[in-house]
Write a protein that holds these residues in place. Structure first.
Motif, PDB file in Angstrom:
ATOM      1  N   LEU A  96       0.798  -1.222   0.000  1.00  0.00           N
ATOM      2  CA  LEU A  96       0.000   0.000   0.000  1.00  0.00           C
ATOM      3  C   LEU A  96       0.834   1.277   0.000  1.00  0.00           C
ATOM      4  CD1 LEU A  96      -2.651  -1.147   2.639  1.00  0.00           C
ATOM      5  CD2 LEU A  96      -2.813  -1.251   0.138  1.00  0.00           C
ATOM      6  N   THR A  97       2.040   1.180  -0.436  1.00  0.00           N
ATOM      7  CA  THR A  97       2.919   2.340  -0.563  1.00  0.00           C
ATOM      8  C   THR A  97       3.805   2.097  -1.768  1.00  0.00           C
ATOM      9  OG1 THR A  97       4.390   3.837   0.664  1.00  0.00           O
ATOM     10  CG2 THR A  97       4.735   1.474   0.988  1.00  0.00           C
ATOM     11  N   ARG A  98       4.589   3.101  -2.141  1.00  0.00           N
ATOM     12  CA  ARG A  98       5.436   2.890  -3.310  1.00  0.00           C
ATOM     13  C   ARG A  98       6.404   1.735  -3.048  1.00  0.00           C
ATOM     14  NH1 ARG A  98       9.135   5.338  -0.790  1.00  0.00           N
ATOM     15  NH2 ARG A  98      10.154   7.282  -0.826  1.00  0.00           N
ATOM     16  N   ALA A  99       6.649   0.988  -4.066  1.00  0.00           N
ATOM     17  CA  ALA A  99       7.469  -0.216  -3.931  1.00  0.00           C
ATOM     18  C   ALA A  99       8.940   0.151  -3.765  1.00  0.00           C
ATOM     19  CB  ALA A  99       7.296  -1.103  -5.157  1.00  0.00           C
ATOM     20  N   PRO A 100       9.548  -0.226  -2.624  1.00  0.00           N
ATOM     21  CA  PRO A 100      10.980   0.021  -2.450  1.00  0.00           C
ATOM     22  C   PRO A 100      11.787  -0.841  -3.423  1.00  0.00           C
ATOM     23  CG  PRO A 100       9.914  -0.506  -0.357  1.00  0.00           C
ATOM     24  CD  PRO A 100       8.941  -0.819  -1.443  1.00  0.00           C
ATOM     25  N   HIS A 101      12.946  -0.355  -3.803  1.00  0.00           N
ATOM     26  CA  HIS A 101      13.786  -1.085  -4.752  1.00  0.00           C
ATOM     27  C   HIS A 101      14.920  -1.842  -4.066  1.00  0.00           C
ATOM     28  CE1 HIS A 101      11.605   0.619  -8.061  1.00  0.00           C
ATOM     29  NE2 HIS A 101      11.763   1.827  -7.545  1.00  0.00           N
ATOM     30  N   SER A 102      15.102  -1.611  -2.773  1.00  0.00           N
ATOM     31  CA  SER A 102      16.157  -2.321  -2.044  1.00  0.00           C
ATOM     32  C   SER A 102      15.604  -3.642  -1.504  1.00  0.00           C
ATOM     33  CB  SER A 102      16.673  -1.453  -0.895  1.00  0.00           C
ATOM     34  OG  SER A 102      15.631  -1.215   0.036  1.00  0.00           O
ATOM     35  N   TYR A 103      16.480  -4.416  -0.907  1.00  0.00           N
ATOM     36  CA  TYR A 103      16.066  -5.678  -0.313  1.00  0.00           C
ATOM     37  C   TYR A 103      15.304  -5.429   0.987  1.00  0.00           C
ATOM     38  CZ  TYR A 103      19.161  -7.970  -3.650  1.00  0.00           C
ATOM     39  OH  TYR A 103      19.752  -8.409  -4.802  1.00  0.00           O
ATOM     40  N   SER A 104      14.720  -6.491   1.507  1.00  0.00           N
ATOM     41  CA  SER A 104      13.804  -6.391   2.631  1.00  0.00           C
ATOM     42  C   SER A 104      14.473  -6.483   4.008  1.00  0.00           C
ATOM     43  CB  SER A 104      12.740  -7.492   2.504  1.00  0.00           C
ATOM     44  OG  SER A 104      11.709  -7.329   3.427  1.00  0.00           O
ATOM     45  N   PHE A 105      15.477  -7.329   4.144  1.00  0.00           N
ATOM     46  CA  PHE A 105      16.043  -7.614   5.479  1.00  0.00           C
ATOM     47  C   PHE A 105      17.402  -6.969   5.655  1.00  0.00           C
ATOM     48  CE2 PHE A 105      18.423 -10.011   8.595  1.00  0.00           C
ATOM     49  CZ  PHE A 105      17.493 -10.244   9.590  1.00  0.00           C
ATOM     50  N   PRO A 106      17.559  -6.252   6.764  1.00  0.00           N
ATOM     51  CA  PRO A 106      16.606  -5.790   7.777  1.00  0.00           C
ATOM     52  C   PRO A 106      15.933  -4.490   7.343  1.00  0.00           C
ATOM     53  CG  PRO A 106      18.828  -5.225   8.456  1.00  0.00           C
ATOM     54  CD  PRO A 106      18.939  -5.944   7.129  1.00  0.00           C
ATOM     55  N   SER A 107      14.920  -4.073   8.076  1.00  0.00           N
ATOM     56  CA  SER A 107      14.202  -2.848   7.740  1.00  0.00           C
ATOM     57  C   SER A 107      15.044  -1.614   8.050  1.00  0.00           C
ATOM     58  CB  SER A 107      12.896  -2.777   8.535  1.00  0.00           C
ATOM     59  OG  SER A 107      12.313  -1.494   8.421  1.00  0.00           O
ATOM     60  N   GLY A 108      15.380  -0.863   7.024  1.00  0.00           N
ATOM     61  CA  GLY A 108      16.151   0.373   7.205  1.00  0.00           C
ATOM     62  C   GLY A 108      15.348   1.458   7.904  1.00  0.00           C
ATOM     63  N   HIS A 109      14.061   1.581   7.567  1.00  0.00           N
ATOM     64  CA  HIS A 109      13.210   2.568   8.239  1.00  0.00           C
ATOM     65  C   HIS A 109      13.212   2.320   9.748  1.00  0.00           C
ATOM     66  CE1 HIS A 109      11.504   3.596   4.318  1.00  0.00           C
ATOM     67  NE2 HIS A 109      10.727   4.514   4.880  1.00  0.00           N
ATOM     68  N   THR A 110      13.048   1.047  10.107  1.00  0.00           N
ATOM     69  CA  THR A 110      12.984   0.697  11.531  1.00  0.00           C
ATOM     70  C   THR A 110      14.342   0.868  12.197  1.00  0.00           C
ATOM     71  OG1 THR A 110      11.255  -0.908  10.979  1.00  0.00           O
ATOM     72  CG2 THR A 110      12.275  -1.090  13.152  1.00  0.00           C
ATOM     73  N   ALA A 111      15.394   0.453  11.528  1.00  0.00           N
ATOM     74  CA  ALA A 111      16.736   0.562  12.113  1.00  0.00           C
ATOM     75  C   ALA A 111      17.108   2.016  12.361  1.00  0.00           C
ATOM     76  CB  ALA A 111      17.766  -0.105  11.210  1.00  0.00           C
ATOM     77  N   SER A 112      16.883   2.887  11.394  1.00  0.00           N
ATOM     78  CA  SER A 112      17.234   4.299  11.600  1.00  0.00           C
ATOM     79  C   SER A 112      16.350   4.923  12.667  1.00  0.00           C
ATOM     80  CB  SER A 112      17.141   5.084  10.289  1.00  0.00           C
ATOM     81  OG  SER A 112      15.823   5.114   9.799  1.00  0.00           O
ATOM     82  N   SER A 113      15.083   4.537  12.688  1.00  0.00           N
ATOM     83  CA  SER A 113      14.170   5.085  13.694  1.00  0.00           C
ATOM     84  C   SER A 113      14.588   4.684  15.102  1.00  0.00           C
ATOM     85  CB  SER A 113      12.738   4.620  13.412  1.00  0.00           C
ATOM     86  OG  SER A 113      12.281   5.153  12.192  1.00  0.00           O
ATOM     87  N   PHE A 114      14.920   3.420  15.292  1.00  0.00           N
ATOM     88  CA  PHE A 114      15.329   2.983  16.627  1.00  0.00           C
ATOM     89  C   PHE A 114      16.731   3.457  16.984  1.00  0.00           C
ATOM     90  CE2 PHE A 114      11.528   0.490  16.627  1.00  0.00           C
ATOM     91  CZ  PHE A 114      11.174   0.480  17.980  1.00  0.00           C
ATOM     92  N   ALA A 115      17.597   3.612  15.998  1.00  0.00           N
ATOM     93  CA  ALA A 115      18.933   4.155  16.289  1.00  0.00           C
ATOM     94  C   ALA A 115      18.798   5.568  16.852  1.00  0.00           C
ATOM     95  CB  ALA A 115      19.787   4.154  15.023  1.00  0.00           C
ATOM     96  N   ALA A 116      18.037   6.415  16.183  1.00  0.00           N
ATOM     97  CA  ALA A 116      17.869   7.800  16.625  1.00  0.00           C
ATOM     98  C   ALA A 116      17.032   7.886  17.895  1.00  0.00           C
ATOM     99  CB  ALA A 116      17.227   8.624  15.517  1.00  0.00           C
ATOM    100  N   ALA A 117      15.914   7.161  17.940  1.00  0.00           N
ATOM    101  CA  ALA A 117      15.016   7.229  19.096  1.00  0.00           C
ATOM    102  C   ALA A 117      15.702   6.731  20.365  1.00  0.00           C
ATOM    103  CB  ALA A 117      13.747   6.432  18.824  1.00  0.00           C
ATOM    104  N   MET A 118      16.500   5.693  20.242  1.00  0.00           N
ATOM    105  CA  MET A 118      17.200   5.169  21.427  1.00  0.00           C
ATOM    106  C   MET A 118      18.245   6.163  21.914  1.00  0.00           C
ATOM    107  SD  MET A 118      16.822   2.664  23.329  1.00  0.00           S
ATOM    108  CE  MET A 118      17.599   1.765  24.638  1.00  0.00           C
ATOM    109  N   VAL A 119      18.912   6.852  21.007  1.00  0.00           N
ATOM    110  CA  VAL A 119      19.845   7.916  21.417  1.00  0.00           C
ATOM    111  C   VAL A 119      19.084   8.969  22.214  1.00  0.00           C
ATOM    112  CG1 VAL A 119      21.250   9.847  20.590  1.00  0.00           C
ATOM    113  CG2 VAL A 119      21.527   7.575  19.573  1.00  0.00           C
ATOM    114  N   LEU A 120      17.934   9.378  21.694  1.00  0.00           N
ATOM    115  CA  LEU A 120      17.128  10.382  22.402  1.00  0.00           C
ATOM    116  C   LEU A 120      16.684   9.859  23.765  1.00  0.00           C
ATOM    117  CD1 LEU A 120      15.017  11.647  19.372  1.00  0.00           C
ATOM    118  CD2 LEU A 120      16.958  12.814  20.466  1.00  0.00           C
ATOM    119  N   PHE A 121      16.321   8.594  23.833  1.00  0.00           N
ATOM    120  CA  PHE A 121      15.916   7.979  25.101  1.00  0.00           C
ATOM    121  C   PHE A 121      17.061   7.971  26.106  1.00  0.00           C
ATOM    122  CE2 PHE A 121      15.404   4.232  27.836  1.00  0.00           C
ATOM    123  CZ  PHE A 121      14.163   4.511  28.402  1.00  0.00           C
TER     124      PHE A 121
END
Length: 177
Positions: A96-121
């Motif tokens: 339901l969103t534009r098709a990414p052209h990179s591979y699936s594993f691991p999720s880059g969106h999730t990794a960058s989000s948790f990398a930054a969010a955990m720093v803030l935490f």
């Protein structure tokens, strides 16, 4: 009976597609996932913090964590694992969103989000860090909901992001005030 992690991953996606998707929730998830595109929200937060002397180090560490994540996950791990996106592997799954052209594993969106969010935490008062972690979790879930990642992609991204955050915070202690 489910016999493999891949079957479990696929069944979760199909269950979400069948029982959770609604037009309103789809629009919300599409907006949330965009926040994680190219780690834009986290980069903006990092750069914003750099302009305040009290939080300058935090801003640098947030941006360091995002840069490390982009290198480790997007340039290195995705190419090693080369996992096919679920909407490609499963013809019955609609993404339901534009098709990414990179591979699936691991999720880059999730990794960058948790990398930054955990720093803030780890570096800011808990109310800000908890809010950031909630946003990171929503971004991760949006990737599953929208059919562009498996649950295991997102869980791996979360773990990698948190690990990168700890490394970044440790390295950030070396940055002069």
């Amino acid at each position: 009976m489910i016999t493999t992690i891949t079957e479990l991953d696929q069944n979760i996606l199909l269950w979400i597609q069948e029982y959770l998707r609604t037009p309103v929730l789809t629009k919300i998830m599409q907006m949330i996932t965009v926040l994680g595109d190219n780690a834009i929200i986290w980069t903006l937060i990092g750069f914003g913090l750099v302009f305040y002397a009290k939080y300058r180090r935090v801003g640098f560490v947030v941006n360091l964590s995002v840069m490390l994540e982009m290198f480790v996950v997007n340039q290195f791990l995705k190419n090693i694992f080369a996992r096919t996106r679920p909407f490609v592997a499963m013809e019955e799954l609609e993404h339901l969103t534009r098709a990414p052209h990179s591979y699936s594993f691991p999720s880059g969106h999730t990794a960058s989000s948790f990398a930054a969010a955990m720093v803030l935490f780890l570096m800011l008062p808990r109310k800000y860090g908890i809010s950031a972690l909630c946003l990171a979790a929503l971004i991760g879930f949006s990737r599953i909901y929208l059919g562009v990642h498996y649950l295991t992609d997102v869980l791996a991204g979360m773990a990698l992001g948190m690990g990168i955050a700890y490394i970044s915070v440790y390295a950030g202690k070396k940055i002069p005030e």
